[in-house]
Design a protein around this motif. Sequence first.
Motif: not given
Length: 508
Positions: A475-476, A492, A472
């Motif tokens: 990341s995108d 995200r 979390l």
Amino acid sequence: MTETLLRTTSITKRFGAVTALSDVSLDVAEGEVHALCGENGAGKSTLMKVLSGVYPAGSFEGSIELDGREVRFRSLAESEDAGVVIIHQELALIPHLSIAENIFLGGELRSHGLIDWRATNERAAELMARVGLHENPTTPVRELGIGQQQLVEIAKALSKRVRVLILDEPTAALGQADSDRLLGLIEQLRGQGITCIVISHKLREVLRIADRITVIRDGSVIETMERDDPETDEGRIIRAMVGRDLDSLFPPRDPLIGEELLRVENWTVHHPADPSRVVVDDVSFSVHAGEIVGFAGLMGSGRTELAMSIFGRAYGSRISGALVKKGVPIQARSVEEAIGHGIAYATEDRKELGLNLIGDIQTNTSAVALSRLSHGGLLNLIRERKIADAYRYKMNVKAPNVLVPVGTLSGGNQQKVVLARWMFANPDVLILDEPTRGIDVGAKYEIYGFINELAAQGKAIIVISSELPEVLGLSDRIYTLAGGRLTGEVAREDATQEQLMRFMTAGL
């Protein structure tokens, strides 16, 4: 008040001119879980090796007391006879032997001079039941998962009438479910009066199970804190570990996402030893330039198998599907061909598969891109040295020079060498499998910064992690896998741990 069972006084351990431990005093109460935290290279494992006789009496200064009496362990066998047993992060099991044979290796149950196999298997079954391992004692250890192998090690310790059980990063290689089971077992052992010393970088786990927490930094004890103290939280532990506040566990990042770099279409992979078994089932996903895409899933979900099969079919059989890079179909039928197409993979198992541990930093850094350092078939050693030294400096690898063997580095510094190798190779797509496994919070922050830097350069980054906060935080977009199938895709800003866990268990 619970009495002190184990005490160290002014332990100092040197390796040549390097002082690994300096005047370390520690007391561990009978029947408690005592956590030991600190950055990689802080001296935690060195202290445990002193306690367990791996470093024998006479090789260090200071004293160790057990039950109020000084002990001088000259070997691992002597410490085990006294009830002090260590389980190392790299498990000491023989894969081709059975569970029972591993449990009693070196302490075989005999009758009339011969091994009593009936008694061996019966006693092993009793110990296995005690740790919650429901397998046949004659099962070869190689057929067990890593979580089950941890239970075998603990059963082996219990066979030696353990009083102090030392566990070095016991959940580092485990998924969430196996980690929860192991932590529950440690709590059970505490209830049975067994003292546990746990080395861990996973602070949430530490705060769950530990009665007290001692932080070591640069070979010295910084602080011992009570878990039930209202001021004891992750922030306090981190400050003690790194000597400063971390405003966030993840460096700030403003993503600049560009064109699609890699698309995987209808990717299916069968097991290499059993081609009838599907391990990755019709998976399709994409990753763009400048984007960090996370993959979350439980152990056995197919995450690593997916990554390795994309990377030159390094895993699997009967692989089908398509790889499309910048809109053009490509073939990656070997690791060399994958690298040639700008696809890189940093394995989750850096010690076995990711690094040459007897090689130095220099040769490990240049290993996958020697063509960039060669001319006319000759390697430019001077340029290789300069490149490796530049990355050592850039990535803050704690080593005096690039000729240091990688196997002597801490886990965090080894992982920095892995990243330096691929940064030098300059791939377009970089797959990172458990990039911070077994690494302390300070080194994690640095590695997250390097990942962000690569994304800012326009690389497409895929991160596989068992730690949902990490997925979390980095990341995108996030994909989830369960049973080899893609079960979810979440942006995200919309993702939560609860939502990801629902997707990760879908259909199981």
